[in-house]
Design an enzyme around this catalytic site. Structure first.
Site, PDB file in Angstrom:
ATOM      1  CG  HIS A   1     -36.313 -42.292  17.132  1.00  0.00           C
ATOM      2  ND1 HIS A   1     -37.498 -41.771  17.569  1.00  0.00           N
ATOM      3  CD2 HIS A   1     -35.533 -42.397  18.242  1.00  0.00           C
ATOM      4  CE1 HIS A   1     -37.447 -41.550  18.878  1.00  0.00           C
ATOM      5  NE2 HIS A   1     -36.260 -41.926  19.310  1.00  0.00           N
TER       6      HIS A   1
ATOM      7  CG  ASN B   1     -38.991 -39.401  22.582  1.00  0.00           C
ATOM      8  OD1 ASN B   1     -38.728 -39.431  21.372  1.00  0.00           O
ATOM      9  ND2 ASN B   1     -38.302 -40.066  23.479  1.00  0.00           N
TER      10      ASN B   1
HETATM   11 FE1  HDD Z   1     -32.289 -40.121  20.600  1.00  0.00          FE
HETATM   12  C1  HDD Z   1     -32.603 -40.414  17.240  1.00  0.00           C
HETATM   13  C2  HDD Z   1     -35.355 -38.575  20.761  1.00  0.00           C
HETATM   14  C3  HDD Z   1     -32.158 -40.200  24.028  1.00  0.00           C
HETATM   15  C4  HDD Z   1     -29.159 -41.270  20.420  1.00  0.00           C
HETATM   16  N1  HDD Z   1     -33.711 -39.613  19.268  1.00  0.00           N
HETATM   17  C5  HDD Z   1     -33.653 -39.811  17.925  1.00  0.00           C
HETATM   18  C6  HDD Z   1     -34.834 -39.299  17.300  1.00  0.00           C
HETATM   19  C7  HDD Z   1     -35.599 -38.790  18.296  1.00  0.00           C
HETATM   20  C8  HDD Z   1     -34.890 -38.979  19.531  1.00  0.00           C
HETATM   21  C9  HDD Z   1     -36.958 -38.133  18.139  1.00  0.00           C
HETATM   22  C10 HDD Z   1     -35.147 -39.365  15.823  1.00  0.00           C
HETATM   23  C11 HDD Z   1     -34.696 -38.134  15.109  1.00  0.00           C
HETATM   24  C12 HDD Z   1     -35.107 -38.225  13.655  1.00  0.00           C
HETATM   25  O1  HDD Z   1     -36.313 -38.196  13.390  1.00  0.00           O
HETATM   26  O2  HDD Z   1     -34.217 -38.334  12.825  1.00  0.00           O
HETATM   27  N2  HDD Z   1     -33.549 -39.570  22.092  1.00  0.00           N
HETATM   28  C13 HDD Z   1     -34.705 -38.860  21.955  1.00  0.00           C
HETATM   29  C14 HDD Z   1     -35.166 -38.425  23.247  1.00  0.00           C
HETATM   30  C15 HDD Z   1     -34.275 -38.899  24.168  1.00  0.00           C
HETATM   31  C16 HDD Z   1     -33.250 -39.611  23.438  1.00  0.00           C
HETATM   32  C17 HDD Z   1     -36.392 -37.588  23.495  1.00  0.00           C
HETATM   33  C18 HDD Z   1     -34.261 -38.742  25.651  1.00  0.00           C
HETATM   34  C19 HDD Z   1     -34.778 -37.738  26.258  1.00  0.00           C
HETATM   35  N3  HDD Z   1     -30.927 -40.668  21.970  1.00  0.00           N
HETATM   36  C20 HDD Z   1     -31.044 -40.597  23.339  1.00  0.00           C
HETATM   37  C21 HDD Z   1     -29.798 -40.959  23.949  1.00  0.00           C
HETATM   38  C22 HDD Z   1     -28.925 -41.252  22.928  1.00  0.00           C
HETATM   39  C23 HDD Z   1     -29.666 -41.073  21.695  1.00  0.00           C
HETATM   40  C24 HDD Z   1     -29.532 -40.984  25.439  1.00  0.00           C
HETATM   41  C25 HDD Z   1     -27.493 -41.682  22.955  1.00  0.00           C
HETATM   42  C26 HDD Z   1     -26.674 -41.522  23.937  1.00  0.00           C
HETATM   43  N4  HDD Z   1     -31.129 -40.809  19.098  1.00  0.00           N
HETATM   44  C27 HDD Z   1     -29.843 -41.181  19.257  1.00  0.00           C
HETATM   45  C28 HDD Z   1     -29.150 -41.478  17.958  1.00  0.00           C
HETATM   46  C29 HDD Z   1     -30.259 -41.182  16.917  1.00  0.00           C
HETATM   47  C30 HDD Z   1     -31.431 -40.795  17.792  1.00  0.00           C
HETATM   48  C31 HDD Z   1     -28.483 -42.775  17.879  1.00  0.00           C
HETATM   49  C32 HDD Z   1     -30.561 -42.243  15.881  1.00  0.00           C
HETATM   50  C33 HDD Z   1     -30.659 -41.547  14.572  1.00  0.00           C
HETATM   51  C34 HDD Z   1     -30.243 -40.203  14.828  1.00  0.00           C
HETATM   52  O3  HDD Z   1     -29.912 -40.057  16.151  1.00  0.00           O
HETATM   53  O4  HDD Z   1     -30.154 -39.303  14.024  1.00  0.00           O
HETATM   54  O5  HDD Z   1     -28.052 -40.643  17.804  1.00  0.00           O
END
Ligand code: HDD
Length: 703
Positions: A87, A160
């Site tokens: 993202h 999402n």
């Molecule tokens: Fe995630 C960012 C949505 C599964 C780990 N995720 C991130 C963002 C969104 C989502 C919208 C951007 C937030 C922003 O604008 O700063 N992610 C989802 C959805 C998931 C999902 C809807 C499943 C239903 N994500 C998911 C899993 C993991 C992560 C299973 C890790 C085990 N996601 C992350 C992250 C991020 C992230 C690495 C990257 C930047 C942040 O968090 O702040 O931690």
């Protein structure tokens, strides 16, 4: 007020003199004495010259004493922070959440207790796979992350625009993300899933099949952030004041209805305006057309969960709206752009574990894993445990804790007390009454690494999604799969995917196999659960079924030249305005045109800069004398050919007819409407709410 220090260009000696002293090429300089603030160093020291480094003589070496230069370059060298690991490309806006009615029956969350209460919010939309500088119209999931600054701490609903996910367990997240990101040896493709690694992983991961149907659908190429839904995905919990728990799934529904672009359009928009979605949100908010979504909930209890066909803890499944209606509980309005992109949109830190009392988690293993990941990633990205001190992340309610020090600590308590219990009669205390209590659900069992059997049906809902789509949407899914798999170089991967499609829909599998030139159909993939359940279609899953039926918030591109019929131009413009749409004028020169009545009309785009892919509909209203010139221009031909191929409604003046011929449009259809007077203009603008003439599409495609 501004003082010009540049000298006449003819006075070479003076220009030379000025370049020596100021180093400018003769451009304007303004000084603090002219009413501007004094430029300072970061230490607050006034700066006398920001154009030249300190050196020994005009042509001599730069000296290290130049603290202003050293500080300026030092800071510049460190401007970047790591982009989000997923993202990375996103765009945010401020707004508020307004509660419709008291929701106290289900939750004690304070911000949901009183009708009409407004709570500040920040939203960041994003694409998943691409880097920060990638283009907006990648075929990808869109992030829909909402931070609501409640009076009991921040609630982050990090969702999402698709209600299911690729994987069922967070332990697979690094794998799916590695697979979709650019391949590590070659560092391409950027922001695309159309490559071997992605489809290799997917074709070996049957649990992804439902999500694949969604990401190959038009959901993955939205027309605007404003026209897409958002989903909390997981099952969450609501807990009321009596400590009673209700399961909940969260939905965001856009007020302006759903809309997507077509793939060929997406590819061209990425070239014409890589910031298409950003610009759209910026323009809407800056012009006072504040986008709005309703927050809806699907509420259910343990009995429903036990009787439902699928496990409500499985994030690859939905609960169809026809089975469990979505009830609106409030609305989200975005009404202000950030003052500074970096400070707010880039530094905002969303975390699934940010919940106020009254909202809690289920045992969905993806959600549980996320609750670990989001805190962790903020430290990497923002560099300090004190990222909550940044204004965009800080709660807007009072907060008191004993966490202290660390890099860049900005809100530091005074006084002696930094622990508890203490006997100083100071400092905050925990509150058993109002503090967050985790719901005391009964949990028991062995420690195991095991996927429940109730998670094993990977095809039934994938099929349900497919059969819920209208024929054009089904066609788009087949075309998307064909396109993506055509970029896969390993035939075995393509075939493995087709073997999964056979379990979803045989016609779809056949279409894709034929389009890929697979001569021998593979056998269907082994399915853990057989037979597949035959679920009823869910009309709520179709974008076209849930279109806006109005042109509000959409854009018409009007092609004009000198001599364009003034009355017609004005009639179309005012009808679009009445429909709450926007008109953008495209002219041979961006300077504008002179209409038939001699009046000047400013243009927003010149023809080369305003292709029809940027608009929801187009009107071709050139002046008769100008048409022969337009016929020579390739971009005019593309303008018309694309608008037609992308199934847009096209209004045209009689003079524009030869443009169709030149664009290879042999036969006009009901979506091309000749404009001659107010009745025809009304008829044209009246149908625009349908957005596309889908009946045209089959004729514009290779069969
Ligand atoms: Fe995630 C960012 C949505 C599964 C780990 N995720 C991130 C963002 C969104 C989502 C919208 C951007 C937030 C922003 O604008 O700063 N992610 C989802 C959805 C998931 C999902 C809807 C499943 C239903 N994500 C998911 C899993 C993991 C992560 C299973 C890790 C085990 N996601 C992350 C992250 C991020 C992230 C690495 C990257 C930047 C942040 O968090 O702040 O931690």
């Amino acid at each position: 007020m501004a003082r010009k220090i540049s000298k006449p260009a003819s006075d070479l000696a003076n220009v030379h003199d000025q370049q020596l002293h100021r180093g400018n090429g003769g451009e304007l300089h303004q000084f603090a004495g002219d009413g501007y603030d004094v430029l300072t160093t970061a230490q607050g020291g006034p700066v006398d010259d920001d154009q030249n480094t300190l050196r020994v003589g005009a042509r001599g070496p730069v000296i290290i004493e130049d603290f202003h230069f050293r500080e300026k370059i030092f800071h510049f060298d460190h401007e970047r922070i790591p982009e989000r690991v997923v993202h990375a490309r996103g765009y945010g806006a401020h707004g508020y959440f307004e509660t419709y009615e008291s929701f106290a029956h289900y939750t004690k969350a304070d911000f949901l207790q009183r009708a009409g209460e407004k709570t500040p919010a920040f939203v960041r939309f994003s694409t998943v796979a691409g880097s920060k500088g990638s283009f907006d119209l990648a075929r990808d999931v869109r992030g829909f992350a909402v931070k609501i600054y409640t009076n009991e701490g921040n609630w982050d609903l990090v969702g999402n625009n698709i209600p299911v996910f690729f994987i069922q367990d967070a332990i697979k997240f690094p794998d799916i993300i590695h697979a979709v990101k650019p391949e590590p040896d070659r560092a391409f493709p950027q922001a695309q899933s159309a490559h071997d690694n992605f489809w290799d992983f997917i074709s070996l991961t049957p649990e992804s099949m439902h999500m694949i149907m969604w990401v190959m659908s038009d959901r993955a190429i939205p027309r605007s952030f404003r026209f897409m839904e958002g989903f909390g995905v997981h099952t969450f919990r609501l807990v009321n004041a009596k400590e009673e728990s209700t399961f909940v799934k969260f939905h965001w529904k856009p007020k302006l209805g759903l809309q997507s672009v077509v793939w060929n359009e997406a590819v061209k928009i990425n070239g014409a305006d890589p910031d298409f979605h950003r610009r759209d949100l910026w323009q809407a908010i800056q012009s006072g057309n504040f986008p709005e979504w309703e927050l809806g909930v699907q509420l259910f209890d343990e009995d429903f969960a036990d009787s439902f066909d699928f496990d409500v803890l499985d994030p690859t499944k939905i609960i169809p709206e026809e089975t469990l209606p979505v009830q609106p509980i409030g609305r989200l309005v975005l009404d202000r752009m950030p003052d500074n992109f970096f400070a707010e949109t880039e530094q905002v830190a969303f975390m699934t574990q940010n919940v106020p009392p009254g909202i809690g988690f289920s045992n969905d293993p993806l959600l549980q894993g996320r609750n670990f990941s989001y805190l962790d990633t903020q430290l990497k990205r923002l560099g300090s445990t004190n990222f909550t001190h940044l204004p965009i992340n800080a709660p807007k309610c009072p907060f008191h804790h004993f966490q202290q020090d660390g890099h860049m600590a900005m809100s530091n308590p005074s006084g002696r007390v930094n622990y508890q219990p203490n006997s100083w009669g100071e400092g905050p205390r925990e509150s058993p009454d109002s503090g967050y209590r985790h719901f005391p659900s009964e949990e028991a069992g062995q420690k195991v690494r095991l996927r429940p059997e109730s998670f094993a049906d990977h095809y039934s809902q994938a099929r349900q999604f497919f059969i819920s789509q209208t024929p054009p949407e089904q066609r788009h899914i087949a075309m998307a799969l064909t396109f993506e798999l055509s970029k896969v170089e390993t035939p075995a991967i393509r075939e493995r995917m087709v073997s999964h499609l056979l379990n979803i829909d045989e016609t779809l599998a056949n279409k894709v196999a034929t389009a890929l030139g697979i001569s021998e159909m593979p056998k269907a993939a082994d399915a853990a659960v057989q037979p597949r359940q035959d679920l009823e279609p869910s009309p709520a899953l179709s974008i076209i079924e849930n279109g806006p039926n109005r042109f509000e918030g959409r854009k018409l591109g009007m092609l004009v030249t000198d001599g364009s019929e003034a009355a017609l131009v004005q009639a179309v413009a005012s009808a679009i305005k009445d429909a709450k749409g926007v008109v953008e004028y495209i002219a041979p020169k961006v300077g504008g045109v002179t209409l038939s009545d001699g009046k000047f009309l400013a243009a927003r785009q010149m023809i080369d800069g305003g292709p029809s892919v940027l608009y929801d509909s187009v009107a071709l209203l050139p002046g008769t004398d100008f048409v022969p010139d337009l016929l020579k221009v390739a971009t005019v031909r593309d303008f018309v050919a694309d608008a037609f191929a992308h199934c847009k409604f096209i209004g045209y003046a009689a003079a524009a007819r030869p443009l169709f011929e030149k664009a290879g449009v042999a036969e006009l259809d009901e979506g091309t409407i000749e404009l001659s007077n107010s009745e025809t203009v009304d008829a044209f603008v009246g149908v625009l709410g349908k957005l596309r003439v889908w009946a045209r599409e089959p004729a514009t495609k290779l069969r």
